[in-house]
Design an enzyme around this catalytic site. Sequence first.
Site: not given
Ligand code: OMP
Length: 244
Positions: A80, A205
């Site tokens: 990021k 989520q």
């Molecule tokens: P889980 O929610 O555990 O499936 O994880 C989601 C992953 O995607 C994490 O590594 C977050 O940092 C990333 N992520 C988001 O959840 N939301 C976003 O808007 C952007 C990201 C990302 O850039 O990957």
Amino acid sequence: MIRKASRERRSRVVLALDLEDPDRGKLMQRSMDVLSAVAKHVCAVKLNRQLVLALGLWGGVDSIVNTIHEFSLPAIMDAKLNDVGHTNEFMARSYMDAGFDALIASPITGWEGGMDSVFKLAESRDKALIMLTYMSNPGAQTFYSMQASRGNESPKPMFETFIEMARQWKAYGLVVGATRPEIIRRSRELAGRDMAILSPGVGAQGGDPRAAIGAGSDYLIVGRAIYEASDPKKAASQYSELTL
Ligand code: OMP
């Protein structure tokens, strides 16, 4: 790399390997275990600060990146990037030196003195940049959907401007939250067919994998729903099947 792995494994799942453990040895072991268990069912692996801060880039995360490559998978660093040019460039170069194939960056810095150095570096090293254009969390709409205008243009949501910038900069792809299929659909219209859309936010989520893919996402980024499952291999395989 991601397209090839996705075709071969019949999976559009990018594993987000965000494990936490205060014991470095255990964290490394668990990361390798989850990776080995799910490698056949994912098309890429994304690492985040959980592993970089705890294990360090050198003598830690770099060996995880090597293992990801041994499974013939691309490694994405969720950096990021969001700073001024020389700092962005230092971070990007460090991650690229450690073997990462792609980095996630934020378009909010703009080009000059922000993303310009990162894109030049990525081009010279044949690495991919993925721009964060709409986040998955509930509060994301406050900013990403905010109406704003550039110059004399009429106002439009910020994320639309971010996608235009990402296209102009020739980014490989976009991160668009899986929690908002209507935003994915609009992002796909604006991005065209050539840009990849990666969507986090399914499982923990609450996003619906089929709705995200149906709206135009190419890949789903999945973390907790896989690595916290009692059987991560089964969970990864089930998510892969859902997205075919
Ligand atoms: P889980 O929610 O555990 O499936 O994880 C989601 C992953 O995607 C994490 O590594 C977050 O940092 C990333 N992520 C988001 O959840 N939301 C976003 O808007 C952007 C990201 C990302 O850039 O990957």
